[in-house]
Design a protein around this motif. Sequence first.
Motif, PDB file in Angstrom:
ATOM      1  N   ALA A  34       0.815  -1.224   0.000  1.00  0.00           N
ATOM      2  CA  ALA A  34       0.000   0.000   0.000  1.00  0.00           C
ATOM      3  C   ALA A  34       0.847   1.272   0.000  1.00  0.00           C
ATOM      4  O   ALA A  34       0.359   2.343  -0.361  1.00  0.00           O
ATOM      5  N   ALA A  35       2.099   1.169   0.384  1.00  0.00           N
ATOM      6  CA  ALA A  35       2.947   2.358   0.532  1.00  0.00           C
ATOM      7  C   ALA A  35       3.693   2.693  -0.747  1.00  0.00           C
ATOM      8  O   ALA A  35       4.066   1.814  -1.516  1.00  0.00           O
ATOM      9  N   GLU A  36       3.916   3.980  -0.940  1.00  0.00           N
ATOM     10  CA  GLU A  36       4.774   4.463  -2.023  1.00  0.00           C
ATOM     11  C   GLU A  36       6.181   4.739  -1.498  1.00  0.00           C
ATOM     12  O   GLU A  36       7.156   4.547  -2.205  1.00  0.00           O
ATOM     13  N   THR A  37       6.245   5.208  -0.251  1.00  0.00           N
ATOM     14  CA  THR A  37       7.513   5.518   0.407  1.00  0.00           C
ATOM     15  C   THR A  37       7.605   4.683   1.671  1.00  0.00           C
ATOM     16  O   THR A  37       6.665   4.642   2.463  1.00  0.00           O
ATOM     17  N   ILE A  38       8.750   4.032   1.856  1.00  0.00           N
ATOM     18  CA  ILE A  38       8.987   3.173   3.011  1.00  0.00           C
ATOM     19  C   ILE A  38      10.209   3.696   3.747  1.00  0.00           C
ATOM     20  O   ILE A  38      11.286   3.827   3.171  1.00  0.00           O
ATOM     21  N   VAL A  39      10.015   4.013   5.026  1.00  0.00           N
ATOM     22  CA  VAL A  39      11.100   4.512   5.871  1.00  0.00           C
ATOM     23  C   VAL A  39      11.455   3.422   6.876  1.00  0.00           C
ATOM     24  O   VAL A  39      10.576   2.899   7.557  1.00  0.00           O
ATOM     25  N   LEU A  40      12.727   3.079   6.944  1.00  0.00           N
ATOM     26  CA  LEU A  40      13.213   2.222   8.025  1.00  0.00           C
ATOM     27  C   LEU A  40      13.844   3.144   9.057  1.00  0.00           C
ATOM     28  O   LEU A  40      14.874   3.769   8.798  1.00  0.00           O
ATOM     29  N   GLN A  41      13.197   3.287  10.204  1.00  0.00           N
ATOM     30  CA  GLN A  41      13.682   4.145  11.292  1.00  0.00           C
ATOM     31  C   GLN A  41      14.256   3.252  12.376  1.00  0.00           C
ATOM     32  O   GLN A  41      13.563   2.396  12.912  1.00  0.00           O
ATOM     33  N   PHE A  42      15.552   3.459  12.689  1.00  0.00           N
ATOM     34  CA  PHE A  42      16.175   2.574  13.667  1.00  0.00           C
ATOM     35  C   PHE A  42      17.454   3.179  14.244  1.00  0.00           C
ATOM     36  O   PHE A  42      18.102   3.997  13.607  1.00  0.00           O
ATOM     37  N   LEU A  60      16.398   5.221   4.559  1.00  0.00           N
ATOM     38  CA  LEU A  60      17.018   4.729   5.786  1.00  0.00           C
ATOM     39  C   LEU A  60      17.185   5.923   6.714  1.00  0.00           C
ATOM     40  O   LEU A  60      17.809   6.920   6.346  1.00  0.00           O
ATOM     41  N   SER A  61      16.625   5.823   7.905  1.00  0.00           N
ATOM     42  CA  SER A  61      16.707   6.890   8.897  1.00  0.00           C
ATOM     43  C   SER A  61      17.333   6.300  10.153  1.00  0.00           C
ATOM     44  O   SER A  61      16.718   5.492  10.843  1.00  0.00           O
ATOM     45  N   MET A  62      18.579   6.710  10.415  1.00  0.00           N
ATOM     46  CA  MET A  62      19.354   6.082  11.480  1.00  0.00           C
ATOM     47  C   MET A  62      19.836   7.071  12.518  1.00  0.00           C
ATOM     48  O   MET A  62      20.338   8.140  12.172  1.00  0.00           O
ATOM     49  N   THR A  63      19.699   6.660  13.770  1.00  0.00           N
ATOM     50  CA  THR A  63      20.333   7.387  14.854  1.00  0.00           C
ATOM     51  C   THR A  63      21.553   6.574  15.274  1.00  0.00           C
ATOM     52  O   THR A  63      21.481   5.358  15.421  1.00  0.00           O
ATOM     53  N   ILE A  64      22.668   7.259  15.414  1.00  0.00           N
ATOM     54  CA  ILE A  64      23.941   6.599  15.714  1.00  0.00           C
ATOM     55  C   ILE A  64      24.490   7.193  17.001  1.00  0.00           C
ATOM     56  O   ILE A  64      24.570   8.416  17.144  1.00  0.00           O
ATOM     57  N   GLY A  65      24.865   6.332  17.919  1.00  0.00           N
ATOM     58  CA  GLY A  65      25.344   6.798  19.218  1.00  0.00           C
ATOM     59  C   GLY A  65      26.667   7.537  19.158  1.00  0.00           C
ATOM     60  O   GLY A  65      26.850   8.556  19.808  1.00  0.00           O
ATOM     61  N   GLY A  66      27.587   7.025  18.378  1.00  0.00           N
ATOM     62  CA  GLY A  66      28.930   7.600  18.330  1.00  0.00           C
ATOM     63  C   GLY A  66      29.024   8.846  17.469  1.00  0.00           C
ATOM     64  O   GLY A  66      28.178   9.095  16.611  1.00  0.00           O
TER      65      GLY A  66
END
Length: 185
Positions: free
Chosen positions: A58-66, A105-111
């Motif tokens: 159903a989606a046109e845009t897919i975001v992987l948030q992690f 791809l949406s990423m939070t990185i600790g370092g």
Amino acid sequence: MANRLVILGHPDVRNHSIANKIIVDELARLEDLEIRELASLYPDFQIDVEAEQQALIAAETIVLQFPFYWYSVPGILKQWLDLVLAYGFAYGSNGTKLHGKRMILSMTIGGPEEAYQPDGYNTYRIDELITPLKQTANLSGMTLTTPVISHSMVFIPGVYNVKEEVEGRANDHARRLIATIGNPD
């Protein structure tokens, strides 16, 4: 059905994340966007493959948030990738269901960013470390946009980062991600 889908791969965003919680709360304000919080939906890791595949269709845009864990995705997101992006659905001779969709791809990185350089603590650049995710988009026929990445996103009281600075970086990340979601290029 929303034509923009966020797959949230944080294992416990409400209790153990400042940054991802802020980002997801900002995303939740958008219209025509569905957030699938994997840890809440599947605390036992028993992914409903059909439901997840229908959401992707159903989606046109897919975001992987992690959050970037040990140079990869958290376990719940890896389980999701392994089961949902199956042969005959995401790849293979009949696996064309995701062709032409956008992946972000949406990423939070600790370092800190400097730690992810050839002469840094982690030796490799983020662009190199996410090669498997880039190939996942490629194999499944999706168009991968420039990832939305933020560094120094972990707060450990008295040890690592200042809470208000992490919150500020998370708000900035959310703004950049929302702009990327809204820009089809």
